[in-house]
Design an enzyme around this catalytic site. Structure first.
Site, PDB file in Angstrom:
ATOM      1  N   LYS A 187      -3.182  16.177  11.665  1.00  0.00           N
ATOM      2  CA  LYS A 187      -2.812  15.029  10.663  1.00  0.00           C
ATOM      3  C   LYS A 187      -2.383  13.975  11.607  1.00  0.00           C
ATOM      4  O   LYS A 187      -1.418  13.971  12.192  1.00  0.00           O
ATOM      5  CB  LYS A 187      -1.635  15.614   9.812  1.00  0.00           C
ATOM      6  CG  LYS A 187      -1.324  14.384   8.712  1.00  0.00           C
ATOM      7  CD  LYS A 187       0.072  14.847   7.669  1.00  0.00           C
ATOM      8  CE  LYS A 187       0.674  13.697   7.232  1.00  0.00           C
ATOM      9  NZ  LYS A 187       1.569  14.299   6.066  1.00  0.00           N
TER      10      LYS A 187
ATOM     11  N   ASP B  69       4.340   7.031   7.436  1.00  0.00           N
ATOM     12  CA  ASP B  69       3.910   7.673   5.951  1.00  0.00           C
ATOM     13  C   ASP B  69       5.183   6.907   5.012  1.00  0.00           C
ATOM     14  O   ASP B  69       6.219   7.378   5.099  1.00  0.00           O
ATOM     15  CB  ASP B  69       4.235   8.959   5.825  1.00  0.00           C
ATOM     16  CG  ASP B  69       3.944   9.461   4.515  1.00  0.00           C
ATOM     17  OD1 ASP B  69       3.802   8.666   3.732  1.00  0.00           O
ATOM     18  OD2 ASP B  69       4.233  10.732   4.329  1.00  0.00           O
TER      19      ASP B  69
ATOM     20  N   LYS C 192       8.567   6.566  -0.443  1.00  0.00           N
ATOM     21  CA  LYS C 192       9.824   7.140  -0.073  1.00  0.00           C
ATOM     22  C   LYS C 192      11.226   6.498  -0.364  1.00  0.00           C
ATOM     23  O   LYS C 192      11.161   5.340   0.137  1.00  0.00           O
ATOM     24  CB  LYS C 192       9.720   7.954   1.317  1.00  0.00           C
ATOM     25  CG  LYS C 192       8.596   8.868   1.522  1.00  0.00           C
ATOM     26  CD  LYS C 192       8.490   9.224   2.950  1.00  0.00           C
ATOM     27  CE  LYS C 192       7.358  10.030   3.107  1.00  0.00           C
ATOM     28  NZ  LYS C 192       7.606  11.589   2.476  1.00  0.00           N
TER      29      LYS C 192
ATOM     30  N   ASP D 112       4.996  11.365  11.636  1.00  0.00           N
ATOM     31  CA  ASP D 112       3.880  11.901  10.568  1.00  0.00           C
ATOM     32  C   ASP D 112       2.592  11.995  11.471  1.00  0.00           C
ATOM     33  O   ASP D 112       1.761  12.551  10.784  1.00  0.00           O
ATOM     34  CB  ASP D 112       3.653  11.186   9.330  1.00  0.00           C
ATOM     35  CG  ASP D 112       3.432  12.250   8.211  1.00  0.00           C
ATOM     36  OD1 ASP D 112       3.684  13.410   8.299  1.00  0.00           O
ATOM     37  OD2 ASP D 112       3.099  11.446   7.190  1.00  0.00           O
TER      38      ASP D 112
ATOM     39  N   ASP E  39       2.385  10.141  -2.057  1.00  0.00           N
ATOM     40  CA  ASP E  39       3.045  10.711  -0.950  1.00  0.00           C
ATOM     41  C   ASP E  39       2.470  11.955  -0.505  1.00  0.00           C
ATOM     42  O   ASP E  39       2.526  12.277   0.554  1.00  0.00           O
ATOM     43  CB  ASP E  39       4.430  10.583  -1.432  1.00  0.00           C
ATOM     44  CG  ASP E  39       5.264  10.815  -0.250  1.00  0.00           C
ATOM     45  OD1 ASP E  39       4.756  10.519   1.117  1.00  0.00           O
ATOM     46  OD2 ASP E  39       6.447  11.179  -0.104  1.00  0.00           O
TER      47      ASP E  39
ATOM     48  N   GLU F 276      -0.503  12.290   0.952  1.00  0.00           N
ATOM     49  CA  GLU F 276      -1.560  11.684   1.681  1.00  0.00           C
ATOM     50  C   GLU F 276      -1.996  12.514   2.729  1.00  0.00           C
ATOM     51  O   GLU F 276      -3.062  12.406   2.988  1.00  0.00           O
ATOM     52  CB  GLU F 276      -1.011  10.344   2.061  1.00  0.00           C
ATOM     53  CG  GLU F 276      -0.480  10.147   3.525  1.00  0.00           C
ATOM     54  CD  GLU F 276       0.775  11.011   3.669  1.00  0.00           C
ATOM     55  OE1 GLU F 276       1.628  11.135   2.518  1.00  0.00           O
ATOM     56  OE2 GLU F 276       1.248  11.408   4.848  1.00  0.00           O
TER      57      GLU F 276
ATOM     58  N   ARG G 117      -2.867  15.540   2.955  1.00  0.00           N
ATOM     59  CA  ARG G 117      -4.044  16.506   2.815  1.00  0.00           C
ATOM     60  C   ARG G 117      -5.293  15.693   2.274  1.00  0.00           C
ATOM     61  O   ARG G 117      -6.418  16.149   2.424  1.00  0.00           O
ATOM     62  CB  ARG G 117      -3.430  17.251   1.523  1.00  0.00           C
ATOM     63  CG  ARG G 117      -3.070  16.334   0.292  1.00  0.00           C
ATOM     64  CD  ARG G 117      -2.171  17.114  -0.656  1.00  0.00           C
ATOM     65  NE  ARG G 117      -0.756  17.643  -0.290  1.00  0.00           N
ATOM     66  CZ  ARG G 117       0.056  18.214  -1.021  1.00  0.00           C
ATOM     67  NH1 ARG G 117      -0.445  18.746  -2.108  1.00  0.00           N
ATOM     68  NH2 ARG G 117       1.298  18.484  -0.395  1.00  0.00           N
TER      69      ARG G 117
HETATM   70  N1  BES Z   1       4.684  13.638   5.671  1.00  0.00           N
HETATM   71  C1  BES Z   1       5.192  14.137   4.474  1.00  0.00           C
HETATM   72  C2  BES Z   1       5.871  15.593   4.733  1.00  0.00           C
HETATM   73  C3  BES Z   1       7.119  15.689   5.538  1.00  0.00           C
HETATM   74  C4  BES Z   1       8.419  15.502   5.022  1.00  0.00           C
HETATM   75  C5  BES Z   1       7.144  15.652   7.110  1.00  0.00           C
HETATM   76  C6  BES Z   1       9.415  15.516   5.855  1.00  0.00           C
HETATM   77  C7  BES Z   1       8.266  15.990   7.830  1.00  0.00           C
HETATM   78  C8  BES Z   1       9.359  15.643   7.450  1.00  0.00           C
HETATM   79  C9  BES Z   1       4.076  14.324   3.507  1.00  0.00           C
HETATM   80  O1  BES Z   1       3.362  13.311   3.611  1.00  0.00           O
HETATM   81  C10 BES Z   1       4.846  14.256   2.205  1.00  0.00           C
HETATM   82  O2  BES Z   1       5.094  13.000   1.854  1.00  0.00           O
HETATM   83  N2  BES Z   1       4.945  15.157   1.452  1.00  0.00           N
HETATM   84  C11 BES Z   1       5.457  15.469   0.078  1.00  0.00           C
HETATM   85  C12 BES Z   1       4.530  16.091  -0.576  1.00  0.00           C
HETATM   86  C13 BES Z   1       4.919  16.012  -2.256  1.00  0.00           C
HETATM   87  C14 BES Z   1       4.603  14.726  -2.572  1.00  0.00           C
HETATM   88  C15 BES Z   1       4.084  17.103  -2.838  1.00  0.00           C
HETATM   89  C16 BES Z   1       6.656  16.280   0.340  1.00  0.00           C
HETATM   90  O3  BES Z   1       6.693  16.887   0.983  1.00  0.00           O
HETATM   91  O4  BES Z   1       7.674  15.626  -0.479  1.00  0.00           O
HETATM   92 ZN    ZN Z   2       2.863  12.551   5.173  1.00  0.00          ZN
HETATM   93 MG    MG Z   3       3.705  11.565   2.203  1.00  0.00          MG
END
Ligand code: BES
Ligand code: ZN
Ligand code: MG
Length: 491
Positions: free
Chosen positions: A260, A265, A272, A284, A343, A345, A347
């Site tokens: 990834k 992000d 966020k 990220d 968010d 994204e 995947r």
């Molecule tokens: N990049 C984040 C995941 C992340 C969170 C990485 C904290 C490192 C530290 C990912 O893109 C994300 O935002 N995931 C969301 C998914 C949700 C919207 C289903 C999450 O984990 O909140």
């Molecule tokens: Zn992310």
């Molecule tokens: Mg995200």
């Protein structure tokens, strides 16, 4: 700085600082240590008594011996109980010693040789030293922490291990590259500069490289609509990076590593907000950074395996062009996705990257991604989640990780939870309920793999460490470059 394995006994070594590893409950000096103690008129036994040194893991005791002696300083390093001292313990012990000695020029290091392979020991010690001494001062005009002064490090009692040391150095160079990419902020490390880095690796080590521009991605199969949907709000062009290492002769197997690569992000329109750690989201691209780090190491190590490295680089931004929550995207395998949360994204970008990897007709695919906060909630910061579709491959990864001293915990691919991703209007949504969030993320990715054995690693926690931890200093860790390299090198 040079790391050398030498036959020299501790009694004969001369230099600035001599480090002696001592097991817990083994502070009674015997053999060479007893002789050295005699030669130094009881300095070691005095130090043990005065400091009440018991050899506990992480404990140290230091004394100056004086300039007239063949060694100026002595450091005792506690190794804990002998039966708990594993291969990875050499990494952490060597790291502690290197940190303690970094203001000196010459270091002699004597750690007991246990039943582990001497070559593996020399390699692990080398990794521990180099990774503990690496500090990323690129963004400070006047760093408080000065560069280590060490010029030579002699590994006593490990003669003839130059090859293992070289291997440790090559792997460490990959880990350090991954760290530097993750540490670099999003105004420095962009999809464009990430592609340039890949280009540099390709030129330096003779790998093949193709960079798919936006138009190429549009033309790939049914169009990389999922990846490009994420990329569309950014002012920077997406760069789909594909590096290939091919051995001379017929490869024993062919594999793909997919990382990834979100250079930032923001969350997109599902921005966020306060407390979400948006300011840390330069990390990220940790999966992609480790992918390039592994490429750098593997290109030097030259295994008989063909390896494809794939990074669908972009940033997740907001603008008038941004995807709207609710938009429907079509991935390159034709599957449609209702984006109920912009968010989620990573995947989306991985969906197209996995379809691409499978078209390469490899025997196995490993993806690694800072995919979900839910995985951090489940496993904490020191461990990555691992999902697999095939036991044999899962075992390979776990073995590689054990050797590397990197922690993974296998998580369930619970198909029933796919219910949570069902969409009324498209083939699937990109986000399920809060509960089991890292599992639904894995199930989402699985929709983009047909039948190639596949492993998904959620590395959201361990790519970053706020505090120094073992061989890591604060900041990017370079996780899990060592596991990836070991996996490719294994049979
Ligand atoms: N990049 C984040 C995941 C992340 C969170 C990485 C904290 C490192 C530290 C990912 O893109 C994300 O935002 N995931 C969301 C998914 C949700 C919207 C289903 C999450 O984990 O909140
Ligand atoms: Zn992310
Ligand atoms: Mg995200």
């Amino acid at each position: 700085m040079q790391i050398r394995a030498t036959k020299t006994a501790i009694l004969d070594w001369t230099g600035d600082i001599l480090a002696l590893g001592i097991f817990e409950e083994a502070t009674e000096l015997t053999g060479d240590l007893a002789h050295l103690n005699e030669k130094l008129a009881g300095t070691i036994s005095d130090l043990i008594a005065e400091e009440e040194f018991k050899g506990k893991t992480g404990s140290t005791a230091t004394t100056r011996i004086g300039n007239k002696n063949s060694v100026r300083k002595l450091i005792l390093v506690g190794l804990g109980k002998a039966e708990d001292f594993k291969l990875n313990s050499y990494r952490t012990a060597a790291a502690a010693i290197a940190r303690a000695a970094k203001k000196d020029k010459t270091l002699g290091m004597s750690l007991p040789v246990t039943k582990e392979e001497p070559a593996a020991i020399a390699q692990a010690i080398t990794e521990g030293i180099l990774l503990a001494l690496h500090q990323d001062n690129r963004f400070k005009s006047d760093p408080e922490e000065k560069e280590p002064k060490l010029e030579t490090i002699d590994l006593l009692g490990l003669d003839d291990r130059a090859q293992a040391i070289a291997k440790g150095e090559q792997i460490a160079s990959g880990v350090i590259l991954a760290r530097e990419l993750v540490n670099a902020p999003a105004n420095e490390l962009t999809p464009v500069t990430m592609a340039e880095t890949a280009q540099e690796i390709a030129s330096e080590y003779g790998l093949a490289i193709e960079i798919l521009e936006k138009e190429d991605c549009e033309k790939f199969e049914q169009g990389m609509g999922a990846y490009l949907g994420v990329a569309q709000a950014s002012d920077l062009p997406p760069k789909f990076i594909h590096l290939t290492y091919k051995p001379e002769g017929t490869p024993k197997r062919k594999v793909a590593i997919v990382g990834k690569s979100l250079t930032f992000d923001s969350g997109g329109l599902n921005l966020k907000v306060g407390g979400s750690g948006i300011e840390t989201m330069k990390m990220d691209m940790g999966g992609g950074a480790a992918t390039l780090g592994a490429a750098k190491a593997i290109a030097q190590l030259k295994p008989e395996v063909e390896v494809h490295f794939v990074c669908a680089a972009t940033e997740n931004m907001i603008s008038g062009k941004a995807m709207h929550p609710g938009d429907i995207l079509k991935a390159s395998n034709g599957k449609t996705i209702e984006v109920n949360n912009t968010d989620a994204e990573g995947r989306l970008t991985l969906a197209d990257a996995l379809v691409f990897a499978e078209k390469l007709e490899v025997d196995a695919i490993v993806d690694l991604a800072t995919l979900t906060g839910a995985c951090i909630v489940a496993l904490g910061n020191d461990m990555a989640g691992l999902w697999g579709t095939e036991d044999n491959l899962t075992t390979q990864l776990k073995t590689a990780a054990e050797l590397a001293g990197e922690k993974f915990w296998q998580m369930p691919m619970e198909e029933k939870y796919f219910e949570g991703l069902k969409s009324k209007i498209a083939d699937m949504k990109n986000t399920g309920p809060r509960a089991g969030g890292s599992i639904t993320a894995a199930l989402f990715l699985k929709q983009f793999i047909k039948d190639t054995p596949w492993i998904h690693l959620d590395v959201a926690g361990p790519v970053w460490s706020d505090k120094p931890n073992g061989i890591n200093n604060a900041g990017a860790t370079g996780f899990p470059v060592r596991t990836l390299v070991n996996w490719v090198l294994g049979d």
